[in-house]
Design an enzyme around this catalytic site. Structure first.
Site, PDB file in Angstrom:
ATOM      1  N   GLU A  28       0.824  -1.204   0.000  1.00  0.00           N
ATOM      2  CA  GLU A  28       0.000   0.000   0.000  1.00  0.00           C
ATOM      3  C   GLU A  28       0.864   1.262   0.000  1.00  0.00           C
ATOM      4  O   GLU A  28       0.517   2.271  -0.632  1.00  0.00           O
ATOM      5  CB  GLU A  28      -0.930   0.002   1.214  1.00  0.00           C
ATOM      6  CG  GLU A  28      -1.843  -1.212   1.326  1.00  0.00           C
ATOM      7  CD  GLU A  28      -2.820  -1.349   0.168  1.00  0.00           C
ATOM      8  OE1 GLU A  28      -2.891  -0.435  -0.677  1.00  0.00           O
ATOM      9  OE2 GLU A  28      -3.512  -2.367   0.097  1.00  0.00           O
ATOM     10  N   HIS A  51       1.888   2.107  -3.532  1.00  0.00           N
ATOM     11  CA  HIS A  51       0.829   2.838  -4.250  1.00  0.00           C
ATOM     12  C   HIS A  51       0.865   4.320  -3.876  1.00  0.00           C
ATOM     13  O   HIS A  51       0.838   5.199  -4.747  1.00  0.00           O
ATOM     14  CB  HIS A  51      -0.549   2.278  -3.866  1.00  0.00           C
ATOM     15  CG  HIS A  51      -0.902   0.971  -4.493  1.00  0.00           C
ATOM     16  ND1 HIS A  51      -0.846   0.749  -5.855  1.00  0.00           N
ATOM     17  CD2 HIS A  51      -1.359  -0.187  -3.945  1.00  0.00           C
ATOM     18  CE1 HIS A  51      -1.241  -0.485  -6.123  1.00  0.00           C
ATOM     19  NE2 HIS A  51      -1.550  -1.071  -4.970  1.00  0.00           N
TER      20      HIS A  51
END
Length: 266
Positions: A60, A63
């Protein structure tokens, strides 16, 4: 360095929550390596689970960091850059469900992505790269886990640690493959979405919330499941990990079950 909030509301630094998970990974990794006490299986469980959560956080973070450099400065205020799993938009999808599926089925289920303000980002390549950054992190994690195997550097590595690395590599490879599928709601679709026509994207958009569930349902089909895991084990063998090593890693991980005699480390 722990997380801190700047005057602009940006949360920077590494979250104590993430550092705590890393600490659990380090301590239990040491316990697996040294076969501390008699609870090797439980140590493998904690080591692999904490390492898996660390990889989800890095997924994450990748990202968010890529989005930041692509123009979405809002990710800092959302706390995505602190590696804190509690800051994710869908903590249930990003952390809880992937861990549950590892425990239940030994599969690296991809989690939900952080919320990116796509309107701030210009350029189709940037949008594709943001989506690809997460699963590429799983690929990198898999390379690290398998390095001792394909570098033939296993001399002196205790069997429990060797098996745990093999199982962790299996999780990373399954996560990378599943995440790169061009299915709405997964990162693979996010890679190709900017290159699709506006009409196609509008037609596909309603199905995005169900993409992950659809993939999971399809994997329950025995023929599909067999093809999928044949591909996974084929990649593991190409990276120097035998079927027995990955199987024994999963067997040790499930410490609440009887260990197969072939996987005995005593």
């Amino acid at each position: 360095m722990t997380a801190a909030t700047t005057a602009r509301g940006e949360q920077r630094g590494i979250s104590p929550v993430f550092l705590g998970i890393v600490a659990v990974m380090a301590v239990t990794g040491w316990a697996v390596w040294t076969e501390f006490a008699a609870a090797t299986g439980f140590a493998v469980f904690l080591f692999v689970t904490s390492a898996w959560i660390v990889s989800l956080c890095l997924h994450e973070y990748a990202h968010a960091r890529t989005a930041l450099h692509s123009g979405d400065i809002s990710v800092g205020a959302k706390g995505y850059l602190t590696l804190n799993p509690l800051k994710y938009t869908h903590a249930l999808l990003s952390i809880v469900l992937p861990v549950v599926f590892v425990i239940m089925g030994g599969i690296g289920l991809p989690g939900g992505a952080v919320f990116i303000e796509r309107g701030r980002i210009q350029g189709r390549w940037k949008h594709s790269l943001i989506s690809a950054a997460g699963p590429l992190t799983n690929v990198l994690f898999a390379v690290v886990c398998t390095a001792p195997f394909w570098l033939h550097a296993l001399s002196g590595v205790p069997l429990p640690f060797r098996f745990a690395l093999a199982f962790l590599a299996l999780l990373q490879i399954t996560a990378a493959i599943l995440n790169f599928l061009p299915v709405p709601g997964l990162d693979g679709y996010g890679v190709i979405e900017p290159w699709l026509s506006h009409g196609v994207r509008r037609q596909v958009e309603p199905f995005a919330p169900f993409g992950l569930l659809a993939v999971f349902a399809v994997l329950f089909i025995p023929e599909v499941n067999a093809v999928f895991f044949d591909a996974v084990y084929g990649l593991l063998r190409a990276l120097g990990i035998s079927d027995l090593e990955s199987y024994c890693g999963r067997d040790l991980y499930r410490f609440w079950q009887d260990v197969n005699p072939y996987c005995s480390v005593s």
